[in-house]
Design a protein around this motif. Structure first.
Motif, short mmCIF file in Angstrom:
data_model
loop_
_atom_site.label_atom_id
_atom_site.label_comp_id
_atom_site.label_asym_id
_atom_site.label_seq_id
_atom_site.Cartn_x
_atom_site.Cartn_y
_atom_site.Cartn_z
N UNK A 18 87.20 26.46 42.86
CA UNK A 18 87.04 27.83 43.35
C UNK A 18 86.78 27.82 44.85
N UNK A 19 85.95 26.86 45.32
CA UNK A 19 85.68 26.73 46.76
C UNK A 19 86.97 26.44 47.52
N UNK A 20 87.79 25.56 46.95
CA UNK A 20 89.06 25.20 47.58
C UNK A 20 89.97 26.42 47.62
N UNK A 21 90.09 27.15 46.50
CA UNK A 21 90.96 28.33 46.48
C UNK A 21 90.48 29.37 47.48
N UNK A 22 89.18 29.54 47.60
CA UNK A 22 88.64 30.49 48.58
C UNK A 22 89.03 30.08 50.00
N UNK A 23 88.96 28.79 50.30
CA UNK A 23 89.35 28.29 51.62
C UNK A 23 90.85 28.50 51.86
N UNK A 24 91.66 28.27 50.82
CA UNK A 24 93.11 28.50 50.94
C UNK A 24 93.40 29.98 51.18
N UNK A 25 92.73 30.84 50.43
CA UNK A 25 92.91 32.29 50.60
C UNK A 25 92.55 32.70 52.03
N UNK A 26 91.41 32.20 52.51
CA UNK A 26 90.95 32.54 53.86
C UNK A 26 91.94 32.07 54.92
N UNK A 27 92.59 30.93 54.66
CA UNK A 27 93.55 30.36 55.62
C UNK A 27 94.94 30.97 55.48
N UNK A 28 95.13 31.84 54.49
CA UNK A 28 96.43 32.47 54.32
C UNK A 28 97.49 31.60 53.67
N UNK A 100 79.44 7.72 47.21
CA UNK A 100 78.36 8.58 47.72
C UNK A 100 78.73 9.19 49.07
N UNK A 101 79.38 8.40 49.94
CA UNK A 101 79.79 8.92 51.25
C UNK A 101 80.85 10.02 51.08
N UNK A 102 81.76 9.83 50.12
CA UNK A 102 82.79 10.84 49.86
C UNK A 102 82.14 12.14 49.40
N UNK A 103 81.24 12.04 48.44
CA UNK A 103 80.58 13.25 47.91
C UNK A 103 79.75 13.93 49.00
N UNK A 104 79.05 13.17 49.82
CA UNK A 104 78.23 13.75 50.88
C UNK A 104 79.11 14.48 51.90
N UNK A 105 80.24 13.86 52.28
CA UNK A 105 81.10 14.44 53.32
C UNK A 105 81.91 15.64 52.82
N UNK A 106 82.29 15.61 51.53
CA UNK A 106 83.22 16.63 51.04
C UNK A 106 82.64 17.55 49.97
N UNK A 107 81.57 17.12 49.29
CA UNK A 107 81.06 17.87 48.15
C UNK A 107 81.93 17.67 46.92
N UNK A 108 82.89 16.77 47.01
CA UNK A 108 83.86 16.54 45.93
C UNK A 108 83.84 15.06 45.54
N UNK A 109 84.43 14.74 44.40
CA UNK A 109 84.43 13.36 43.93
C UNK A 109 85.77 12.68 44.23
N UNK A 110 85.72 11.36 44.34
CA UNK A 110 86.94 10.58 44.54
C UNK A 110 87.92 10.94 43.42
N UNK A 111 89.16 11.13 43.79
CA UNK A 111 90.19 11.50 42.83
C UNK A 111 90.44 12.98 42.79
N UNK A 120 81.37 21.05 55.56
CA UNK A 120 81.64 21.20 56.99
C UNK A 120 83.02 20.59 57.25
N UNK A 121 83.74 21.11 58.25
CA UNK A 121 85.06 20.55 58.55
C UNK A 121 84.96 19.06 58.90
N UNK A 122 85.97 18.32 58.49
CA UNK A 122 86.05 16.89 58.80
C UNK A 122 87.20 16.65 59.77
N UNK A 123 87.00 15.72 60.70
CA UNK A 123 88.13 15.28 61.51
C UNK A 123 89.18 14.78 60.53
N UNK A 124 90.42 15.20 60.74
CA UNK A 124 91.47 14.89 59.78
C UNK A 124 92.70 14.33 60.48
#
Length: 168
Positions: A18-28, A100-111, A120-124
């Motif tokens: 849901x968080x991802x979909x909200x970000x996609x919606x906000x980004x158009x 743990x670093x993945x979850x801390x940086x993204x709030x999401x799990x590997x995979x 927060x935005x990550x350098x990508x």
């Protein structure tokens, strides 16, 4: 070849999706997060589930670059070459982030790491090899969610720098 699952109502999605979909919606971005029948553990699995080439799967890898998390959006068709990525980023050392670093940086799990929807935005960095595909598929915040988007949308929503990540 299977067909891509239908888009799911946002309220029926897992919380992270849901968080991802909200970000996609906000980004158009028109693409909708879809729940898969089974989790996609590999890019090959994801490609089979949505009926695309494995290279059109935009893998989200969290890399530690000189101690800071970087999101590397890579083509599912190849592996990241850390020496190539070090040169592209201008850093001394890169390695895969721990769970743990993945979850801390993204709030999401590997995979299931999506290109957006993080605390927060990550350098990508975005793999230039993804450009050759008309439509890409990226994780939607959980291992059993994906969404479609274009290369240009991926670069725009992540603020990513297009780089070479593999020594093909």
């Amino acid at each position: 070849m299977t067909t891509a699952p239908d888009a799911t109502s946002s309220s029926d999605l897992p919380r992270r999706a849901q968080d991802v979909q909200a970000a996609l919606d906000e980004a158009g971005v028109d693409g909708r997060v879809r729940v898969l029948a089974t989790p996609a553990r590999t890019a090959k699995d994801a490609a089979e589930l949505v009926g695309c080439e494995v290279g059109a799967i935009a893998n989200s890898l969290v890399i530690m670059a000189d101690g800071a998390p970087i999101l590397a959006m890579t083509s599912g068709a190849h592996r990241v070459d850390f020496e190539v990525l070090e040169r592209a980023l201008g850093v001394v050392e890169v390695h895969m982030a721990s769970a743990d670093e993945v979850r801390y940086a993204t709030g999401q799990v590997i995979g299931g790491v999506a290109p957006v929807g993080h605390p927060a935005p990550l350098q990508t960095v975005v793999d230039e090899a993804l450009r050759q595909h008309e439509q890409l598929w990226a994780a939607g915040g959980t291992p059993d969610t994906l969404f479609p988007l274009t290369f240009d949308e991926l670069v725009r929503i992540t603020g990513g720098e297009v780089v070479q990540v593999a020594n093909d």
